[in-house]
Design a protein around this motif. Sequence first.
Motif, short mmCIF file in Angstrom:
data_model
loop_
_atom_site.label_atom_id
_atom_site.label_comp_id
_atom_site.label_asym_id
_atom_site.label_seq_id
_atom_site.Cartn_x
_atom_site.Cartn_y
_atom_site.Cartn_z
N SER A 38 0.83 -1.19 0.00
CA SER A 38 0.00 0.00 0.00
C SER A 38 0.87 1.25 0.00
CB SER A 38 -0.90 -0.03 1.24
OG SER A 38 -1.84 0.99 1.14
N GLY A 39 0.49 2.21 -0.84
CA GLY A 39 1.21 3.48 -0.86
C GLY A 39 2.44 3.48 -1.75
N LYS A 42 1.08 2.48 -7.05
CA LYS A 42 0.40 1.74 -8.12
C LYS A 42 -0.70 2.58 -8.77
CE LYS A 42 -1.11 -1.43 -5.27
NZ LYS A 42 -0.55 -1.08 -3.95
N SER A 43 -1.59 3.08 -7.90
CA SER A 43 -2.71 3.87 -8.42
C SER A 43 -2.20 5.11 -9.14
CB SER A 43 -3.65 4.29 -7.31
OG SER A 43 -4.18 3.17 -6.67
N THR A 44 -1.22 5.75 -8.54
CA THR A 44 -0.68 6.96 -9.15
C THR A 44 -0.15 6.67 -10.54
OG1 THR A 44 -0.06 7.68 -6.94
CG2 THR A 44 0.90 8.88 -8.77
N1 LIG Z 1 -2.73 14.17 -3.98
C1 LIG Z 1 -1.68 13.70 -3.29
N2 LIG Z 1 -0.89 14.53 -2.59
C2 LIG Z 1 0.19 14.06 -1.91
N3 LIG Z 1 0.53 12.78 -1.87
C3 LIG Z 1 -0.21 11.89 -2.53
C4 LIG Z 1 -1.37 12.30 -3.28
N4 LIG Z 1 -1.91 11.20 -3.84
C5 LIG Z 1 -1.15 10.16 -3.45
N5 LIG Z 1 -0.13 10.57 -2.66
C6 LIG Z 1 0.92 9.72 -2.09
O1 LIG Z 1 1.49 8.99 -3.13
C7 LIG Z 1 1.83 7.68 -2.72
C8 LIG Z 1 1.28 6.67 -3.69
O2 LIG Z 1 -0.13 6.68 -3.63
P1 LIG Z 1 -0.99 5.63 -4.44
O3 LIG Z 1 -2.41 5.97 -4.25
O4 LIG Z 1 -0.49 5.57 -5.83
O5 LIG Z 1 -0.65 4.30 -3.69
P2 LIG Z 1 -1.16 2.83 -4.02
O6 LIG Z 1 0.03 2.02 -4.38
O7 LIG Z 1 -2.25 2.87 -5.01
O8 LIG Z 1 -1.69 2.37 -2.62
P3 LIG Z 1 -2.95 1.45 -2.29
O9 LIG Z 1 -2.51 0.07 -2.56
O10 LIG Z 1 -3.16 1.70 -0.84
O11 LIG Z 1 -4.07 1.91 -3.15
C9 LIG Z 1 1.29 7.53 -1.31
O12 LIG Z 1 2.36 7.60 -0.43
C10 LIG Z 1 0.37 8.70 -1.13
O13 LIG Z 1 0.42 9.15 0.19
#
Ligand SMILES: Nc1ncnc2c1ncn2[C@@H]1O[C@H](COP(=O)(O)OP(=O)(O)OP(=O)(O)O)[C@@H](O)[C@H]1O
Lengths: 369, 286
Positions: A38-39, A42-44
């Motif tokens: 998590s974090g 991936k989503s980004t």
């Molecule tokens: N708008 C934002 N402003 C600042 N930081 C952000 C923003 N959106 C995401 N982040 C940070 O970017 C990082 C990646 O976020 P992301 O949502 O891509 O994680 P993820 O791999 O999809 O996690 P999960 O499996 O929990 O969905 C995280 O540390 C998050 O805190």
Amino acid sequence: MTAISLKDIRKSYGSLEVISSIDLDIERGEFVVFVGPSGCGKSTLLRMIAGLEGINSGDLMIGDVRANDVPPSQRGIAMVFQSYALYPHMDVHDNLAFSLKIAHVDKAEIDRRVRLAAEMLQLEPYLKRRPRQLSGGQRQRVAIGRAIVREAEVFLFDEPLSNLDAALRVATRIEIARLKERLPDTTMIYVTHDQIEAMTLADRIVVLNGGRIEQVGRPVELYDSPRNVFVAGFIGSPAMNFLPVDLVFEGDVARIERSGKPLALVRFAAGGRTGCERGTLGIRPEHMRIGTAEQALISGPVDLVEHLGEVTIAYLRLSDDISVTVKFERTRDLKKGEVLHLTADPADLHAFDQSGLALARPGGVEASA
Amino acid sequence: MSTITDINTAFPIRRLIRVGLLAAVALLMSYPLLWLVSSSFKPESIIFSDAGFDLNHFTLQNYIEGWNKLGMPFGVFMLNSAFICLLAIVGNLFSCSLAAYAFARLQFPFSRTAFAIMLVTLMLPMHVTILPQYIAFQSVGAVNTVLPLVLPKFFAVDAFFIFLLVQFIRGIPRDLDQAAEMDGCNKYQIFWYIIFPVCRPALVLVAIFSFLWTWNDFFSQLIYLSSAENYTAPLALNLFIDATSGESAWGMLFAMSLITLLPLFVLFMLFQRQLAEGIATTGLKG
Ligand SMILES: Nc1ncnc2c1ncn2[C@@H]1O[C@H](COP(=O)(O)OP(=O)(O)OP(=O)(O)O)[C@@H](O)[C@H]1O
Ligand SMILES: [Mg+2]
């Protein structure tokens, strides 16, 4: 043919870098799964490909076009959201038809495509219902239907099954696999936490950690030869056991010693290094067998046993306060406190050096001394 | 729940006292309205002498005379009011929701400051702005038309409604906007096809309150409307009171007041449920 290609893609929020230098080529028709804790971003990364998130630097190529600044709707990409994001005030038909309506596609064509998607996903009886009148699984299918209707080249899925219960998740996973078969030329990128989804659906898995790619490969490849400690620990469930060991490099081969005692039959390629360093030995729970005390790689008392019917999982507490997980086929009678001596096939062992990188597999396994 | 019933059955006297007390307070609160209703059906002469309701003196004379008393049917004034209300509602619905969408979803320079300033205007008394506003409208010759009363509504001046809608829109998942964006919508299309319809519960509230506040408005209508044919219902009611001669037509005033209240009553009946729902769901997920 390359459908999507990421070249040195980066993204930061203020001073926080969440995606750092990603390079990745995705072939047309490939099913690629992003996994990672998590974090990890991936989503980004997915949303950057979709165009919902800006790219700070690097090139995103879709087909032969640099797409960094192309608006989302013109990238030929459809996205299935984790929350489904169905329009609550429209019925299923209108939800499916919405993108086509915005694009001024003519009515007959809209009808044809909506009907086709509805048939593919068995949504025909629900076309006149609002999203709130649907079950979770049906909503999920509408969300996928919206992507199908657009006849996009690339589908993006962000944890599409995470809101479903276990049984439905399996069923929908199989449906997605079927969908992929029906749309062989559609490239799919799929984000998940779930190992089984990743292993079963993916042509290739991309393991992300802290905004970087740890390894890219076919599912079995990641399982058999993880490139580093992170991937080794992340892929496979229960996770791989790690034991601290000493690596003795002797030019061509590396020997492994544990608490000063050489593990006789285990050899890795040293890649020309000499000397000694702290390292890690990795053994998957399912690769361990019970052996004699003399052969044992690991010996320790059973701390806890879990009977799952299909398998039995035992947790051993080693003297040096390290816990080891062992997985046995079927039911096995184990008592708490009983000391087990475990061995493994040398070919199933993994060794990692001080920096966490995997040592190459031994060229040939020496016979037992 | 059960403990309350227990007490009620165990102490019937106590319950009786409580109900009696509540009824008395309710009667006291609604007495002016009841008095208005009963007086409107009484001959002028006994309104102030006879406080009770006497069926022997029942008459519809106040209604019949009052309707035509002011040189034109009272309905004309009601229509004037309705026209202004309609424009105010349409204006508020579109301008406030657009402004709210901008505050809730778009990024533009000084958006936070702008939002804060907008909120401050909530606290600005109307009396501070009315004079400069009047002078402005006078200089463009818009006094004694409906323009000063409805034009501002098309420029999102009702900060309360904007605030209400901003809160509501913030509760709508952003995924919805992004899904629409992927589907090819630009910002205006996202607003028009997604946000605006999803805001419906809050918009019902805006429409109803716009109507209430405009229908019941007296002050600004009094200031801007000067010729009788433009008068709204509240202004027309005021004509029944003749302060100089002291010969006010009270009976007719009460009768026409009741007629003026009728649309509000009907509206409340029709939208009672939506009103309660709108207030309850405001700020929650659409
Ligand atoms: N708008 C934002 N402003 C600042 N930081 C952000 C923003 N959106 C995401 N982040 C940070 O970017 C990082 C990646 O976020 P992301 O949502 O891509 O994680 P993820 O791999 O999809 O996690 P999960 O499996 O929990 O969905 C995280 O540390 C998050 O805190
Ligand atoms: Mg995520």
